[in-house]
Design an enzyme around this catalytic site. Sequence first.
Site, PDB file in Angstrom:
ATOM      1  N   ARG A   1      10.083  14.275  26.312  1.00 55.31           N
ATOM      2  CA  ARG A   1       8.684  13.846  26.331  1.00 55.31           C
ATOM      3  C   ARG A   1       8.465  12.784  27.401  1.00 55.31           C
ATOM      4  NH1 ARG A   1       7.022  11.234  21.160  1.00 55.31           N
ATOM      5  NH2 ARG A   1       5.325  10.806  22.574  1.00 55.31           N
TER       6      ARG A   1
ATOM      7  N   CYS B   1       5.101   9.247  17.895  1.00 54.12           N
ATOM      8  CA  CYS B   1       6.410   8.685  17.527  1.00 54.12           C
ATOM      9  C   CYS B   1       6.314   8.014  16.154  1.00 54.12           C
ATOM     10  CB  CYS B   1       6.821   7.615  18.528  1.00 54.12           C
ATOM     11  SG  CYS B   1       7.582   8.246  20.005  1.00 54.12           S
TER      12      CYS B   1
ATOM     13  N   ASP C   1       8.661  -1.047  24.853  1.00 50.82           N
ATOM     14  CA  ASP C   1       9.253   0.232  25.255  1.00 50.82           C
ATOM     15  C   ASP C   1      10.610   0.067  25.946  1.00 50.82           C
ATOM     16  OD1 ASP C   1       7.171   1.610  24.168  1.00 50.82           O
ATOM     17  OD2 ASP C   1       6.242   2.188  26.061  1.00 50.82           O
TER      18      ASP C   1
ATOM     19  N   LYS D   1       4.518   8.005  32.880  1.00 47.24           N
ATOM     20  CA  LYS D   1       4.010   8.877  31.804  1.00 47.24           C
ATOM     21  C   LYS D   1       2.765   8.273  31.168  1.00 47.24           C
ATOM     22  CE  LYS D   1       5.799   8.586  27.507  1.00 47.24           C
ATOM     23  NZ  LYS D   1       4.845   8.466  26.399  1.00 47.24           N
ATOM     24  N   ASN D   2       2.852   7.008  30.796  1.00 47.73           N
ATOM     25  CA  ASN D   2       1.741   6.418  30.036  1.00 47.73           C
ATOM     26  C   ASN D   2       0.494   6.241  30.888  1.00 47.73           C
ATOM     27  OD1 ASN D   2       3.280   6.426  27.765  1.00 47.73           O
ATOM     28  ND2 ASN D   2       3.680   4.221  27.720  1.00 47.73           N
TER      29      ASN D   2
ATOM     30  N   ARG E   1       0.707   2.635  13.273  1.00 48.53           N
ATOM     31  CA  ARG E   1      -0.078   2.962  14.464  1.00 48.53           C
ATOM     32  C   ARG E   1      -1.451   3.561  14.168  1.00 48.53           C
ATOM     33  NH1 ARG E   1       3.661   5.582  18.997  1.00 48.53           N
ATOM     34  NH2 ARG E   1       2.498   4.257  20.388  1.00 48.53           N
TER      35      ARG E   1
END
Length: 422
Positions: free
Chosen positions: A400, A118, A308, A22-23, A123
Amino acid sequence: MDSIIVTGGNALNGTIPIAGAKNACLTLMPATLLSEEPLTLTNAPRLSDIKTMQLLLESLGSEVTALNDGKVLALSSGTITNHVADYDIVRKMRASILVLGPMLAREGHAVVSLPGGCAIGARPVDLHLKALEALGAELELRDGYVHATARSGLKGGRITFPMVSVGATENALMAATLARGTTVIENAACEPEITDLAHCLQRMGAQIEGEGTPTITIQGVDRLSGATHPVVTDRIELGTYMLAPAITGGEVTLEGGRLELVSAFAEKLDEAGIAVETVENGLKVSRRNGPARAVDVRTAPFPGFPTDLQAQMMALLCTADGVSVLEETIFENRFMHAPELIRMGAQIDVQGGVARVTGVERLRGAQVMATDLRASVSLILAGLAAEGETQVNRVYHLDRGYERVEEKLAACGAAIRRVAGE
Ligand code: UD1
């Protein structure tokens, strides 16, 4: 909103295919903005975050077509027709900020809303902005939007990050490919997703050296061409499913898994008494003798233990033999799964960025709430080993980042189902 219901107690045995990251995909997709020619991404994951990035790119004038059941993304940005990344899309996903660097580099101007994402800490995006300023961009923050201009184009420069940031490295790297002259990025992130982005940009004709190390050097070129690029394996999905048999017992093969993507994490599993073995089609993980042993974990940028995977590792350590100390160094508010695990009978004491987990013999099923993407999946993992039924509510976070989680786990013998909510 959908819920996932897990009945714990089944050992898991079988094979789980690991999707593209995903990232990585979320940074490869905006790379389309750097070129007029088509970019094709293969091995793309099928996730709602990918759809959100598709919508964002389409709003800027890109064409994005999902082929082969979503596993191939054909992107084309012949003309960028809109230079404003709107709040309504950007607020859904922090990675939206990644359109800023490429759009600015190609067009000389871009307006991007400040992101949401999130709820795992403040952030900010200051590092992204400072990096672009180092390449000659003029920036103004107005009404929640970043207005960026580089009237005569970006110029190569030296970017020294005060701390490692994956996203800021990606934005800087993409922008620098079209900047005039040489750019040196110091204290760059070394994550496999950065290396994958660099490889894709190289296929498009970019001149990049040092990807995967803390110093990346980019020689700007006038234009980039089209390319076809396979998205790297998702190391976080891989690590998550490596934990499933570690928690329940059994033996699972993670198809496409590679040790170098998760080496620090695999070392911790080994210390905990979980066997990880490289096999022909991936990695095989098994736990046969008694519970896992307690281990101490400290998150760090790659090649360290990934933040993560911290929530999922905590799920394992809740029933490990002994006391484990988990230290979160990347995000300041990333123990939101702890109160939910405590509802399931875990013994966890959180003090600031440190969680002390005292292993208990068994967790008990409960109704729990998913608070962010990785927290959601940690509750599912905990539910796989808990006594009775665990209902994980608000699973939209899960969708997601995890493709067909219930199907992948059920195929290995987990009692897991999705219940549609209103
Ligand atoms: C990416 C990943 C995310 C992962 C994180 C760390 C994507 C889409 N997401 O997020 O899953 O958890 O890397 O591995 O790839 N920071 C600043 N200023 C900035 C940018 C970051 O202070 O401008 C701080 C953050 O608040 C955080 C730290 O730097 O404390 C690391 O964040 P960063 O590496 O940028 O994470 P993301 O790229 O957002």
